[in-house]
Scaffold this active site. Structure first.
Site, PDB file in Angstrom:
ATOM      1  N   LEU A  14      -3.493  -8.097   6.742  1.00  0.00           N
ATOM      2  CA  LEU A  14      -2.987  -6.786   7.187  1.00  0.00           C
ATOM      3  C   LEU A  14      -1.681  -7.041   7.842  1.00  0.00           C
ATOM      4  CD1 LEU A  14      -5.946  -5.157   9.191  1.00  0.00           C
ATOM      5  CD2 LEU A  14      -4.916  -4.536   6.971  1.00  0.00           C
ATOM      6  N   HIS A  15      -0.589  -7.089   7.047  1.00  0.00           N
ATOM      7  CA  HIS A  15       0.791  -7.486   7.383  1.00  0.00           C
ATOM      8  C   HIS A  15       1.527  -5.802   6.684  1.00  0.00           C
ATOM      9  CE1 HIS A  15       0.124 -11.265   8.668  1.00  0.00           C
ATOM     10  NE2 HIS A  15      -0.729 -11.473   7.599  1.00  0.00           N
ATOM     11  N   THR A  16       2.482  -5.675   7.646  1.00  0.00           N
ATOM     12  CA  THR A  16       3.239  -4.324   7.416  1.00  0.00           C
ATOM     13  C   THR A  16       2.968  -3.536   6.440  1.00  0.00           C
ATOM     14  OG1 THR A  16       5.119  -6.332   7.346  1.00  0.00           O
ATOM     15  CG2 THR A  16       5.973  -3.981   6.754  1.00  0.00           C
TER      16      THR A  16
END
Length: 85
Positions: A14-16
């Protein structure tokens, strides 16, 4: 209040970009929603909070929802997480 454990399967976690989709979905619900990882709990409606969790592939998180649409929130967020690539 309900909660569900979800394991992140997409390669970037769950990045950017995936986190942005997650937060937009969380904000579409009236319920208060949190993500818990280990001993830390943050609002699922906060981009900085979600990014600060460092949620990567293979990480198991707990999504907690409390409010009038808590079941729909948990189901919708789990579906979103499972569809991210």
């Amino acid at each position: 209040m309900i909660s569900r454990d979800i394991t992140i399967k997409n390669s970037v976690g769950l990045h950017t970009r995936p986190a942005t989709f997650f937060i937009q979905k969380a904000n579409s619900f009236k319920s208060a929603i949190w993500i818990q990882k280990d001993d830390r709990r943050i609002s699922a409606k906060s981009l900085l909070g979600v990014l600060s969790m460092g949620i990567s592939e293979g990480t198991t998180i707990t999504i907690i929802a409390d409010g009038p649409d808590e079941v729909e929130a948990i189901n919708g967020l789990e579906e979103l997480v499972n569809s991210l690539e």
